[in-house]
Motif scaffolding. Sequence first.
Motif, short mmCIF file in Angstrom:
data_model
loop_
_atom_site.label_atom_id
_atom_site.label_comp_id
_atom_site.label_asym_id
_atom_site.label_seq_id
_atom_site.Cartn_x
_atom_site.Cartn_y
_atom_site.Cartn_z
N PHE A 137 0.00 -11.65 -7.93
CA PHE A 137 -0.94 -10.70 -7.33
C PHE A 137 -0.54 -10.36 -5.90
CE2 PHE A 137 -4.87 -9.24 -5.37
CZ PHE A 137 -5.32 -8.35 -6.33
N ARG A 138 -0.06 -11.33 -5.17
CA ARG A 138 0.36 -11.07 -3.78
C ARG A 138 1.45 -10.02 -3.74
NH1 ARG A 138 4.43 -13.15 -0.59
NH2 ARG A 138 4.00 -13.20 1.67
N GLU A 139 2.41 -10.12 -4.65
CA GLU A 139 3.50 -9.15 -4.67
C GLU A 139 3.00 -7.77 -5.09
OE1 GLU A 139 7.44 -7.77 -4.17
OE2 GLU A 139 6.27 -9.45 -3.39
N ILE A 140 2.05 -7.73 -6.01
CA ILE A 140 1.47 -6.45 -6.43
C ILE A 140 0.79 -5.77 -5.25
CG2 ILE A 140 -0.37 -5.41 -7.82
CD1 ILE A 140 0.30 -7.42 -10.01
N VAL A 141 0.02 -6.53 -4.47
CA VAL A 141 -0.66 -5.96 -3.30
C VAL A 141 0.36 -5.44 -2.30
CG1 VAL A 141 -2.11 -6.52 -1.32
CG2 VAL A 141 -2.75 -7.31 -3.60
N ARG A 142 1.43 -6.20 -2.10
CA ARG A 142 2.46 -5.77 -1.16
C ARG A 142 3.09 -4.45 -1.61
NH1 ARG A 142 5.48 -8.41 2.57
NH2 ARG A 142 4.79 -10.45 1.85
N ILE A 143 3.38 -4.33 -2.88
CA ILE A 143 4.03 -3.12 -3.38
C ILE A 143 3.08 -1.92 -3.30
CG2 ILE A 143 4.94 -2.04 -5.47
CD1 ILE A 143 6.06 -4.80 -6.25
N VAL A 144 1.85 -2.11 -3.77
CA VAL A 144 0.90 -0.99 -3.78
C VAL A 144 0.58 -0.54 -2.36
CG1 VAL A 144 -1.46 -0.32 -4.40
CG2 VAL A 144 -0.06 -1.61 -6.02
N SER A 145 0.58 -1.46 -1.42
CA SER A 145 0.21 -1.13 -0.04
C SER A 145 1.18 -0.15 0.62
CB SER A 145 0.11 -2.40 0.81
OG SER A 145 -0.95 -3.22 0.38
N GLY A 146 2.36 0.00 0.07
CA GLY A 146 3.32 0.93 0.65
C GLY A 146 3.65 2.12 -0.22
N ALA A 147 2.93 2.27 -1.35
CA ALA A 147 3.28 3.30 -2.33
C ALA A 147 2.79 4.67 -1.87
CB ALA A 147 2.69 2.96 -3.69
N SER A 148 3.56 5.69 -2.27
CA SER A 148 3.13 7.07 -2.03
C SER A 148 2.27 7.60 -3.17
CB SER A 148 4.34 7.97 -1.84
OG SER A 148 5.05 7.63 -0.67
N ALA A 149 2.37 6.97 -4.34
CA ALA A 149 1.56 7.39 -5.49
C ALA A 149 1.40 6.21 -6.43
CB ALA A 149 2.18 8.57 -6.21
N PHE B 65 -5.87 -0.72 -2.14
CA PHE B 65 -4.80 -1.14 -1.24
C PHE B 65 -3.82 -0.01 -0.91
CE2 PHE B 65 -6.05 -5.01 -3.62
CZ PHE B 65 -6.48 -5.77 -2.55
N LEU B 66 -3.98 1.15 -1.53
CA LEU B 66 -3.09 2.27 -1.25
C LEU B 66 -3.23 2.73 0.20
CD1 LEU B 66 -3.42 4.54 -4.42
CD2 LEU B 66 -1.33 3.41 -3.63
N PRO B 67 -2.15 3.20 0.81
CA PRO B 67 -2.26 3.72 2.17
C PRO B 67 -2.86 5.12 2.17
CG PRO B 67 -0.02 3.95 1.38
CD PRO B 67 -0.77 3.20 0.30
N PRO B 68 -3.41 5.56 3.30
CA PRO B 68 -3.92 6.94 3.38
C PRO B 68 -2.80 7.94 3.07
CG PRO B 68 -4.60 5.66 5.28
CD PRO B 68 -3.62 4.81 4.54
N GLY B 69 -3.17 9.01 2.39
CA GLY B 69 -2.20 10.04 2.03
C GLY B 69 -1.55 9.83 0.68
N ALA B 70 -1.79 8.68 0.05
CA ALA B 70 -1.21 8.42 -1.26
C ALA B 70 -1.99 9.15 -2.35
CB ALA B 70 -1.19 6.92 -1.55
N ALA B 71 -1.40 9.21 -3.54
CA ALA B 71 -2.02 9.89 -4.67
C ALA B 71 -2.31 8.89 -5.78
CB ALA B 71 -1.11 10.99 -5.19
N VAL B 72 -3.38 9.17 -6.54
CA VAL B 72 -3.74 8.38 -7.72
C VAL B 72 -3.67 9.31 -8.93
CG1 VAL B 72 -5.53 7.00 -8.85
CG2 VAL B 72 -5.26 6.91 -6.35
#
Length: 584
Positions: A331-343, A357-364
């Motif tokens: 789960f820690r690695e998943i949070v790390r990855i999602v926290s920097g994703a653009s989508a 955990f997505l950053p602002p400006g990302a898409a879902v």
Amino acid sequence: MQLSTVLNGVLLPALAAVLWQYGHLRRRAESAEAEAQRARESPLLAPADYDAAIRELHADGTTAVCTGKVHTDRICRFQHLCYWAPADEFLFFHGPGSVALPSLGARRFQPALLDLSTVDDHNTQYFNVVDLPVSSLDRLPRPAFLSDTALIFNRFNPENLMHVLHDDLLPAFYTLKQFGELSWNYTRLVLTEGWSEGPYFELYRLLTGRQPLLRGELSSLGDLLCYPRAYVGLNKLPTWYQYGFTQPQGPKPNLLVSGNEIRHFATFIRTQLNVSEPHTYSVNGGTSEPYIVLIRRTLNRLILNEAELILAIAQEFDARLLAISLDSHPFREIVRIVSGASALVSMHGSQLALAVFLPPGAAVVEIFPYAVNPTHYTPYRTLASLPGMVLSYIAWRNERIEDTVTHPDRPWDEGGITHLSAAVQERIERSVEVPLHLCCRHPEWLYRIYQDTRVDITSFLATMRQVIPDKLTAPTPVPVTPVFPSRVRVPRCKSVVDPKSADAHIMVTWQPPWNLDFLPPQEVQYEVWIQEEGENTYSPYILSALNHTFVENIHPGTSYHVWIRCLLGPSLQGPFADALTCYT
């Protein structure tokens, strides 16, 4: 006899004695430290404090002071609330010092004193107490006392990530913030719904410095366990969705949470997991490379052409695509990855709660199986649309039944329908859209939501293009919380008369809010309302200057009420200043 022999005969035994004494003292120190550590880890009150606690319980009984007018928004602070394990009941001992505010009497059973979870008015989540006179303690086993302040609540479904984050952790996080007594080092979560730990139990451990207690563990501490200090219930304000128990599911009415609160919670979880920086990939040691994340489902609701879809997305957007799974990634690695994703791309399901955990400006980008209308199931659309989340959202729905694989022979709770009559099975199989329904056993909903889907690549990429630009960009910085202008200063009005026409006018003047000098530069305007005394309607005006003479609909010998406020940018409205009364 040589002197060295004599010295050896004297010094060696002395040295051995010193070493033995040192070893003995060290073992005693280690034993004392181990005992102290056990005492720190024990959930029970230390023996030195026990006598005072039992005297206080006998002398005063239980007290409760609650916030909230009704059971659905109530949180109660108890002193000496007790739990009787043989009956699985909480006890309220009535003694000379007992108070219960609000004083509900029998109304607390209509239907409950409060909800133990954040799911409103669910009959499996009700909390009540059993009344006993404090004298009954003489006929019960000697109580044990929890050493820490307890936060007592029910996890709604600890095996589902959406429920864990939305219904449990987010509300518990803000309940801990709400009450200063619930400090990190001296608060213990007591989870009373009866589930086992579940796959996300590590996340509950992040909220305080104490190991959470499950209901099954309470009896091991004693048949009668008392909490010198306990808070019961959770703050529901941070939640944004209701699951359709009394009406079809959808956003909660009158939402009072914003992306700012969600992002503070997400930052806390990242910090506790030691995920301080977003996960990025760099190209040849240069700038970070934007990437897209696809969350894989591995047991049901599968994407049948997943590899083809991954390749197509990567090629379409010329971007790295990372495929992750809750089943195979920590789960820690998943949070790390999602926290920097653009989508973030995923089939509809609880895993999309990771969007917090997505950053602002990302898409879902959410994928829905055949016959499932995206507008009826919107927990993640609602999340993305919260003010301050700054997430783009789009849903793609499979429109082709030939791209669907159903599973009628599975158990009913995994989409099976063979337990139903032939006529009902045929109706479900012929249906092209699941009707609106309540949670949680609707057979057509289960049949369709557990389908596997072959995603139409062309249609899906066209949908993604609506929220992802031609050139994928890296995540943007976290937005600043909106800061509102304060009240305008020195508002005044006076009657003036036109010297030529003798018409009555009203001149209104004011000064800017004092905090404007501290706010980011934005367009500043002022809104003025004028209402004739005795009328129900008012005339609004938007002005840029700090004064204005109002001519229209102003009559001589008439009183008017005037309100003024500052408008900052396109959406920030300050409070109205005190109303002015002007007489012409």
